[in-house]
Design an enzyme around this catalytic site. Structure first.
Site, short mmCIF file in Angstrom:
data_model
loop_
_atom_site.label_atom_id
_atom_site.label_comp_id
_atom_site.label_asym_id
_atom_site.label_seq_id
_atom_site.Cartn_x
_atom_site.Cartn_y
_atom_site.Cartn_z
N GLY A 113 0.83 -1.19 0.00
CA GLY A 113 0.00 0.00 0.00
C GLY A 113 0.86 1.24 0.00
O GLY A 113 2.09 1.17 -0.15
N HIS A 114 0.21 2.37 0.21
CA HIS A 114 0.92 3.65 0.20
C HIS A 114 1.18 4.17 1.60
O HIS A 114 1.59 5.32 1.76
CB HIS A 114 0.13 4.69 -0.60
CG HIS A 114 0.02 4.37 -2.06
ND1 HIS A 114 -0.67 5.15 -2.95
CD2 HIS A 114 0.53 3.33 -2.78
CE1 HIS A 114 -0.60 4.62 -4.16
NE2 HIS A 114 0.13 3.51 -4.08
#
Length: 395
Positions: A241-242
């Site tokens: 993810g970020h």
């Protein structure tokens, strides 16, 4: 920096008592009694809505019960206000229709509900694989949106527990105008290549607690947006993810301050960013303050600690001026692990509104897989540091 306990014990005691005694005193509304069919193909919206409306009309504790099986369910809104505590008890799995459904905002919505309990161990399958090729929002801002899996609007004093969401078309869970929400033991899963599949995003909300959960997505694991306060995140696993983000901020007119975010005892594994604060270069003036990031382990994270006040995901951007978002009173304490890039700490603050009172204590990173030296990069930062610092501080 002092950080208040944002959830009165009595609130959790009430929720616990309700969950514990619900089987004894509650009235149950089984969706199969309303004609729902668990074949994974027939749209069960009418059955679910009738069960919800009958449960919502009860003064005592009521349960919308979804037994085991796979239930196809089109876009539907479960609206309140309800007369008592309402539990949405999922033992079975809900499946969204295939396809993009462009400009449909929400798959499942809960709106104007007080004392909602969503639990049961079931799975929400957004069938995002059939929709992601139609998503262009990760490439430009002028795009048609895909539906969020579950949207909570103006939901208060509620609990989400032991629910699994997979392959969301857009974000998994979204909260707007919500207060006093406890989210625990949830699992939100989408592959790293899935666009805009944020795990949890929230705006205009307060007193939100997220704990003991796993989030693996193609976008932010958790995104905290405008007008949000008193957020407590602990024991969350994020990756891929970020990362965990505050922002982006300063893009829209009428944005409001973000205040009081605590991120503790979390693990980030293989994410693009670790803990991030981001704002656009615009004249919109708000304050982002009173943040605590503590006891966080990162493994193979590209940007472990990052403040980016020149945020521009799709260049070229309309850079009107330096960011007018004032970031202040941010504490980083006991953060460690490995960075996949040479810059483990990056703080690019606004030249008009430099970051104020940034405190770093015991920061320790190594380069993932090599013995390369790591660096810090800072601009327009006012702060101080204590204890171990590697890479060496840049302010």
């Amino acid at each position: 920096m002092a950080h208040k306990n944002i959830f009165p014990c009595i609130f959790f005691s009430i929720l616990f008592c309700v969950s514990f005694t619900v089987a004894q005193g509650a009235r149950t509304f089984n969706i199969k009694s309303y004609g729902a069919i668990a074949d994974g193909r027939i749209d069960n919206r009418k059955a679910f809505l009738r069960a919800w409306m009958d449960a919502c009309d009860q003064k005592e504790v009521s349960i919308v019960y979804i037994p085991k099986g796979v239930y196809m369910l089109g876009s539907v809104e479960f609206a309140g206000p309800c007369r008592g505590v309402t539990m949405f008890f999922m033992k079975g799995d809900l499946r969204a229709p295939r396809g993009a459904f462009l400009n449909v905002e929400t798959w499942l919505g809960f709106r104007y509900v007080d004392n909602l309990i969503l639990k049961g161990g079931g799975t929400l399958d957004g069938q995002g694989q059939s929709a992601w090729p139609f998503n262009q929002c990760h490439k430009n801002n002028n795009c048609q949106t895909l539906p969020i899996s579950v949207k909570f609007d103006f939901v208060t004093n509620s609990r989400i527990k032991s629910i699994r969401s997979i392959h969301s078309k857009n974000a998994h869970f979204s909260f707007f105008g919500c207060t006093n929400i406890n989210i625990s033991n949830v699992e939100l899963l989408a592959p790293d290549y899935s666009p805009n599949t944020d795990g949890i995003k929230m705006g205009s909300s307060s007193n939100i607690r997220i704990s003991y959960s796993k989030i693996s997505t193609g976008d932010d694991c958790i995104a905290i947006l405008s007008d949000t306060s008193n957020i407590d995140i602990s024991n969350v696993y994020c990756g891929p993810g970020h990362g965990i983000s505050i922002g982006s901020l300063g893009k829209y007119t009428n944005e409001k301050n973000v205040n009081g975010v605590s991120v503790r005892k979390c693990t980030l594994n293989g994410t693009d960013n670790g803990i991030r604060i981001k704002s656009w270069e615009s004249p919109i003036s708000i304050t982002a303050s009173n943040f605590l990031f503590q006891d966080i382990f990162m493994y193979n994270v590209r940007n472990p600690i990052i403040i980016d006040q020149t945020y521009c995901p799709h260049p070229p951007c309309n850079r009107q001026t330096a960011s007018h978002v004032q970031i202040r009173d941010v504490t980083y304490r006991n953060i460690f692990g490995t960075s996949s890039s040479e810059i483990a700490v990056s703080m690019q603050c606004s030249k008009k509104f430099p970051c104020k009172n940034i405190v770093m204590t015991d920061i320790k990173f190594g380069h993932h897989g090599t013995k390369k030296s790591l660096k810090s990069y800072c601009s327009y930062v006012n702060g101080r540091f204590f204890g171990r610092q590697y890479p060496p501080p840049c302010f």
